[in-house]
Design a protein around this motif. Sequence first.
Motif, short mmCIF file in Angstrom:
data_model
loop_
_atom_site.label_atom_id
_atom_site.label_comp_id
_atom_site.label_asym_id
_atom_site.label_seq_id
_atom_site.Cartn_x
_atom_site.Cartn_y
_atom_site.Cartn_z
N LEU A 41 0.83 -1.21 0.00
CA LEU A 41 0.00 0.00 0.00
C LEU A 41 0.86 1.26 0.00
CD1 LEU A 41 -2.86 -0.91 2.52
CD2 LEU A 41 -2.99 -0.82 0.03
N ARG A 42 1.95 1.20 0.77
CA ARG A 42 2.86 2.35 0.83
C ARG A 42 3.47 2.63 -0.55
NH1 ARG A 42 5.29 4.92 4.97
NH2 ARG A 42 4.43 3.37 6.41
N GLU A 43 3.89 1.58 -1.22
CA GLU A 43 4.50 1.74 -2.54
C GLU A 43 3.50 2.30 -3.54
OE1 GLU A 43 7.69 1.48 -3.32
OE2 GLU A 43 8.02 1.11 -1.18
N GLN A 44 2.25 1.85 -3.44
CA GLN A 44 1.22 2.37 -4.35
C GLN A 44 0.99 3.86 -4.12
OE1 GLN A 44 -2.38 0.02 -4.03
NE2 GLN A 44 -1.28 -1.90 -4.24
N ARG A 45 0.97 4.26 -2.85
CA ARG A 45 0.75 5.67 -2.54
C ARG A 45 1.95 6.52 -2.99
NH1 ARG A 45 -2.13 7.30 2.99
NH2 ARG A 45 -3.61 5.90 2.00
N LYS A 46 3.15 5.99 -2.84
CA LYS A 46 4.33 6.73 -3.28
C LYS A 46 4.33 6.90 -4.80
CE LYS A 46 8.31 5.79 -1.37
NZ LYS A 46 9.46 5.03 -0.81
N ALA A 50 4.39 10.38 -7.17
CA ALA A 50 5.25 10.64 -8.32
C ALA A 50 4.42 11.03 -9.54
CB ALA A 50 6.10 9.41 -8.61
N ASP A 51 3.29 10.35 -9.74
CA ASP A 51 2.43 10.67 -10.90
C ASP A 51 1.85 12.07 -10.78
OD1 ASP A 51 2.94 8.15 -11.87
OD2 ASP A 51 1.08 7.26 -11.11
N LEU A 52 1.39 12.43 -9.57
CA LEU A 52 0.83 13.78 -9.37
C LEU A 52 1.88 14.86 -9.61
CD1 LEU A 52 -1.31 13.11 -6.16
CD2 LEU A 52 -2.20 13.84 -8.38
N THR A 182 2.17 13.32 1.05
CA THR A 182 0.96 12.70 1.56
C THR A 182 1.24 12.07 2.91
OG1 THR A 182 -0.87 11.20 1.04
CG2 THR A 182 1.33 10.44 0.50
N TYR A 183 0.23 12.03 3.74
CA TYR A 183 0.38 11.46 5.08
C TYR A 183 0.30 9.94 5.01
CZ TYR A 183 -0.35 16.24 6.53
OH TYR A 183 -0.22 17.59 6.69
N MET A 184 1.11 9.28 5.83
CA MET A 184 1.20 7.82 5.79
C MET A 184 0.58 7.15 7.02
SD MET A 184 2.60 6.94 2.97
CE MET A 184 3.66 7.48 1.62
#
Length: 316
Positions: A41-46, A50-52, A182-184
């Motif tokens: 999940l962390r990798e997906q959010r990171k 990057a995309d944003l 983003t907050y984790m």
Amino acid sequence: MLKRGKKYFAGNFFVLPSFLTLLLFISAFFLFLLPDFEKSLREQRKKALADLTSTVWYLVEYYHHQSQTGQLSTREAQELAKNAFRAFRYGPDNKDYFWIHTIENPVLIVHPYLQELENKPLESFPPYIKELFQKYLAVAKAQTSGYIDYQWQCHDKTRKILPKTAFIKRFEPWGWVVGTGTYMHDLTIDAEIQIRRFVAISSLIFLLILLIILYIIRQNLKMKQKQLEYQEKLQENEEKYRLIIEHSFDVIWTADLSMNFTFISPSVTKLLGYTPEECLALGPKATLTEDSLVLTAQALAEEMEKEKENPGSGGN
């Protein structure tokens, strides 16, 4: 009863591999897959960060292109880019944002929650903010883009500090660094929700498979029970007929298609003086009368003819 129980166990042993395989799968999931779930999940959010950041980076590049083609001056293009950055929002309640700072002679250009520090040099920042932006600068100078983990206030709540991850990307033509974070802290909550959901679904599947296995066991036990009852009745009938034959005054015998005795009752001893074993060795020709041999041969021929006309009927 002990022997019957052993037969039941042997008959149902085939369900054990299926049951153990299911348990092995569930155990493997909880031991190996779940620990990596939050990391995934962390990798997906990171990656989303990057995309944003890349999206707004291309906006800066667009305004830079406008200045290069003479449609806008560099100052106008930069002002339009900065105004766009101030307006950009995303995330829950639209409170996530983007910022811009320079690389050389570091200055904070845009930051929605630190507007009082905009256009001021890094040296004038409070210590904890200064330390953070020095991390940004270190990454920006060492590589084109990268991630930074840090602690930051929760949006506009200055007293609430939470873990956060940022992604920054350098825009070389203007010496800018654009970034967002983003907050984790809610990853653990999201992971727990997903885990509970998986556990619920897995439990239902496990229960369904368990019920199927129990049903198979029950049906197999019923079948084994019927087989045992049939075998017991067959043994009782065999015992009953054996007693009848052994105590009958009539001679009862059976023979194969070659007219060789396969069985002869003990009463033959009283009638002929031969033991059953001796009669089996002598055969029908030595123990039956000529008339009996003829009748037996005729009956055998008729039965064989009927069998040819209607195979599998047993001559009936």
